[in-house]
Design a protein around this motif. Structure first.
Motif, PDB file in Angstrom:
ATOM      1  N   LEU A  99      55.497   9.253  32.032  1.00  0.00           N
ATOM      2  CA  LEU A  99      55.518   8.460  30.767  1.00  0.00           C
ATOM      3  C   LEU A  99      56.277   7.080  30.833  1.00  0.00           C
ATOM      4  O   LEU A  99      56.107   6.244  30.151  1.00  0.00           O
ATOM      5  N   GLU A 100      57.500   7.091  31.506  1.00  0.00           N
ATOM      6  CA  GLU A 100      58.251   6.083  32.080  1.00  0.00           C
ATOM      7  C   GLU A 100      57.409   4.819  32.368  1.00  0.00           C
ATOM      8  O   GLU A 100      57.641   3.813  32.227  1.00  0.00           O
ATOM      9  N   ARG A 101      56.410   5.428  33.153  1.00  0.00           N
ATOM     10  CA  ARG A 101      55.542   4.525  33.980  1.00  0.00           C
ATOM     11  C   ARG A 101      54.361   4.238  32.992  1.00  0.00           C
ATOM     12  O   ARG A 101      53.292   3.382  33.687  1.00  0.00           O
ATOM     13  N   GLY A 121      52.813  21.811  20.901  1.00  0.00           N
ATOM     14  CA  GLY A 121      52.634  21.560  19.573  1.00  0.00           C
ATOM     15  C   GLY A 121      53.413  20.193  18.928  1.00  0.00           C
ATOM     16  O   GLY A 121      53.979  19.771  18.042  1.00  0.00           O
ATOM     17  N   THR A 122      53.081  19.273  20.077  1.00  0.00           N
ATOM     18  CA  THR A 122      53.563  17.927  19.966  1.00  0.00           C
ATOM     19  C   THR A 122      52.842  16.849  19.666  1.00  0.00           C
ATOM     20  O   THR A 122      51.448  17.039  20.308  1.00  0.00           O
ATOM     21  N   PRO A 123      53.075  15.735  18.985  1.00  0.00           N
ATOM     22  CA  PRO A 123      52.112  14.792  18.899  1.00  0.00           C
ATOM     23  C   PRO A 123      52.089  13.954  20.286  1.00  0.00           C
ATOM     24  O   PRO A 123      52.817  13.950  21.230  1.00  0.00           O
ATOM     25  N   PRO A 124      50.903  12.953  20.611  1.00  0.00           N
ATOM     26  CA  PRO A 124      50.968  12.116  21.679  1.00  0.00           C
ATOM     27  C   PRO A 124      52.078  11.289  21.584  1.00  0.00           C
ATOM     28  O   PRO A 124      52.732  10.611  20.647  1.00  0.00           O
ATOM     29  N   ASP A 125      52.701  10.965  22.630  1.00  0.00           N
ATOM     30  CA  ASP A 125      53.568   9.798  23.115  1.00  0.00           C
ATOM     31  C   ASP A 125      52.893   8.533  23.102  1.00  0.00           C
ATOM     32  O   ASP A 125      51.924   8.282  23.670  1.00  0.00           O
ATOM     33  N   ALA A 126      53.769   7.645  22.092  1.00  0.00           N
ATOM     34  CA  ALA A 126      53.519   6.168  22.170  1.00  0.00           C
ATOM     35  C   ALA A 126      53.101   5.501  23.549  1.00  0.00           C
ATOM     36  O   ALA A 126      52.218   4.643  23.689  1.00  0.00           O
ATOM     37  N   ARG A 127      53.929   6.119  24.603  1.00  0.00           N
ATOM     38  CA  ARG A 127      53.693   5.395  25.725  1.00  0.00           C
ATOM     39  C   ARG A 127      52.237   5.573  26.481  1.00  0.00           C
ATOM     40  O   ARG A 127      52.036   5.325  27.656  1.00  0.00           O
ATOM     41  N   LEU A 128      51.321   6.530  25.975  1.00  0.00           N
ATOM     42  CA  LEU A 128      50.353   6.861  26.507  1.00  0.00           C
ATOM     43  C   LEU A 128      49.156   5.631  26.042  1.00  0.00           C
ATOM     44  O   LEU A 128      48.123   5.705  26.511  1.00  0.00           O
ATOM     45  N   ALA A 129      49.706   4.699  25.072  1.00  0.00           N
ATOM     46  CA  ALA A 129      48.520   3.816  24.577  1.00  0.00           C
ATOM     47  C   ALA A 129      47.744   2.949  25.680  1.00  0.00           C
ATOM     48  O   ALA A 129      46.760   3.031  25.580  1.00  0.00           O
ATOM     49  N   HIS A 181      45.734  15.860  30.703  1.00  0.00           N
ATOM     50  CA  HIS A 181      47.108  16.815  30.667  1.00  0.00           C
ATOM     51  C   HIS A 181      47.971  16.664  29.602  1.00  0.00           C
ATOM     52  O   HIS A 181      48.216  17.679  29.077  1.00  0.00           O
ATOM     53  N   PHE A 182      48.117  15.662  28.982  1.00  0.00           N
ATOM     54  CA  PHE A 182      48.821  15.491  28.044  1.00  0.00           C
ATOM     55  C   PHE A 182      48.531  15.968  26.723  1.00  0.00           C
ATOM     56  O   PHE A 182      48.984  16.349  25.924  1.00  0.00           O
ATOM     57  N   ARG A 183      46.948  15.812  26.750  1.00  0.00           N
ATOM     58  CA  ARG A 183      46.425  16.624  25.450  1.00  0.00           C
ATOM     59  C   ARG A 183      46.848  18.056  25.686  1.00  0.00           C
ATOM     60  O   ARG A 183      46.986  18.674  24.560  1.00  0.00           O
ATOM     61  N   ASP A 184      46.604  18.702  26.637  1.00  0.00           N
ATOM     62  CA  ASP A 184      46.848  20.006  27.131  1.00  0.00           C
ATOM     63  C   ASP A 184      48.266  20.563  26.657  1.00  0.00           C
ATOM     64  O   ASP A 184      48.520  21.522  26.083  1.00  0.00           O
ATOM     65  N   VAL A 185      49.187  19.613  27.000  1.00  0.00           N
ATOM     66  CA  VAL A 185      50.454  19.632  26.504  1.00  0.00           C
ATOM     67  C   VAL A 185      50.688  19.631  24.972  1.00  0.00           C
ATOM     68  O   VAL A 185      51.490  20.476  24.820  1.00  0.00           O
ATOM     69  N   ALA A 186      50.125  18.770  24.452  1.00  0.00           N
ATOM     70  CA  ALA A 186      50.241  18.670  23.104  1.00  0.00           C
ATOM     71  C   ALA A 186      49.781  19.913  22.416  1.00  0.00           C
ATOM     72  O   ALA A 186      50.336  20.523  21.367  1.00  0.00           O
ATOM     73  N   LEU A 187      48.690  20.517  22.812  1.00  0.00           N
ATOM     74  CA  LEU A 187      48.224  21.883  22.302  1.00  0.00           C
ATOM     75  C   LEU A 187      49.199  22.933  22.368  1.00  0.00           C
ATOM     76  O   LEU A 187      49.133  23.785  21.725  1.00  0.00           O
TER      77      LEU A 187
END
Length: 322
Positions: free
Chosen positions: A212-214, A258-266, A249-255
């Motif tokens: 995410l930092e990247r 139970g977290t929303p997508p991180d804005a850094r994925l944009a 992967h981050f979609r699977d993480v959210a499921l």
């Protein structure tokens, strides 16, 4: 953006391994519908075909990571590697939703008969390569093998910058890689989802922060793109990183979390969106070199059902969350 009904019909006309995910992820079909389709992976199509190739000793192609007799053969001089051995075949079956009960006895057979090509190590103990270990961790959890000691390997081998690198164990790097880190994350997430064991969550979250930092795309040192591999999509991707695989992967993480997508994925989302053709499909990229049991998706340059499934569910998830 709603999926074109013609694209949906095209996706429905697929192997059960893909169709059940279309039903679940793109149409929100009732569980009894997609679960019935998923059950067909054991009896029809690609899933049944792969199981028919299993050796009597529980392996595929006679080897753990490489087929028996690979080293020293003319094939070893060719680009890439075969994708027919045990580790890769089990990864496909797991990703396609094959019920572990239909592989009853496989975990025990591999414990007795399969050894890694590296140092002749026992199969369920893993070896030194983080990508291999990640796949083994997830598959072991799925098949009911005891991989708790292998699970502890991941926090112990996490690098100082937050991720993992397959080259680190050989002393060739002290910096994490996008490929290795994502493979580690996917293995740990699968392990937690299957077993309910949260012991790897802290390490997983730290590795996710590394990506995410990247923003899934850029070097931390210069802010420049990490490489065109991140924007080239192919199925099967095997172990190769891309922004699409990372977003899935981050979609699977959210499921799970139970977290929303991180804005850094944009930025990565926009890369995936830009690759979507006007008809709502994604084109197949260059396949990874090496022998396979059979083709499971379109040739290079043609519309890919698998990439269209993954790309559509990622964009649907992102859009719904906004």
């Amino acid at each position: 953006m709603a999926i074109d009904p013609r694209v949906l019909d095209w996706l429905f006309d697929s192997d059960p391994a893909l169709r059940w995910q279309v039903e679940r992820d793109l149409t929100s079909a009732p569980a009894e519908i997609w679960q019935a389709t998923c059950a067909r992976v054991a009896t029809d199509g690609h899933g049944a075909e792969l199981l028919s190739r299993q050796d009597a000793d529980g392996q595929w192609a006679g080897g753990a990571y490489f087929p028996a007799g690979f080293f020293g053969s003319p094939e070893a001089e060719q680009p890439g590697q075969p994708w027919t051995a045990t580790t890769w075949t089990l990864k496909d079956l797991r990703d396609w939703g094959r019920d572990a009960e239909t592989l009853a006895g496989t975990a025990e057979k591999l414990a007795m008969n399969s050894r890694w090509e590296y140092d002749d190590l026992p199969y369920w103990g893993g070896e030194v390569d983080v990508c291999i270990n990640a796949c083994t961790l997830a598959t072991g959890a799925w098949l009911g093998a005891d991989v708790t000691r292998l699970a502890a390997w991941f926090p112990a081998h996490r690098l100082a910058d937050g991720g993992w690198n397959c080259e680190a164990e050989e002393g060739n790097s002290t910096r994490s890689s996008f490929h290795s880190t994502l493979n580690a994350l996917r293995g740990m997430l699968a392990y937690e989802r299957i077993t309910g064991d949260p012991s790897l969550r802290e390490a997983r979250h730290g590795g996710e922060e590394y990506l995410l930092e990247r923003r899934l795309l850029y070097r931390a040192t210069t802010g420049e793109p990490v490489g065109d591999f991140a924007t080239r999509f192919v199925y099967p991707n095997r172990h190769r990183y891309s922004a699409l695989v990372a977003l899935d992967h981050f979609r699977d993480v959210a499921l799970l979390d139970g977290t929303p997508p991180d804005a850094r994925l944009a930025d990565a989302v926009e890369v995936v969106r830009a690759a979507r053709r006007p008809d709502g499909t994604w084109l197949q990229g260059a396949p990874l070199a090496g022998r396979t049991w059979f083709d499971v998706d379109a040739p290079e340059g043609e519309p890919s059902k698998w990439l269209t499934l993954i790309g559509t569910r990622v964009l649907d998830w992102w859009t719904a969350s906004r």
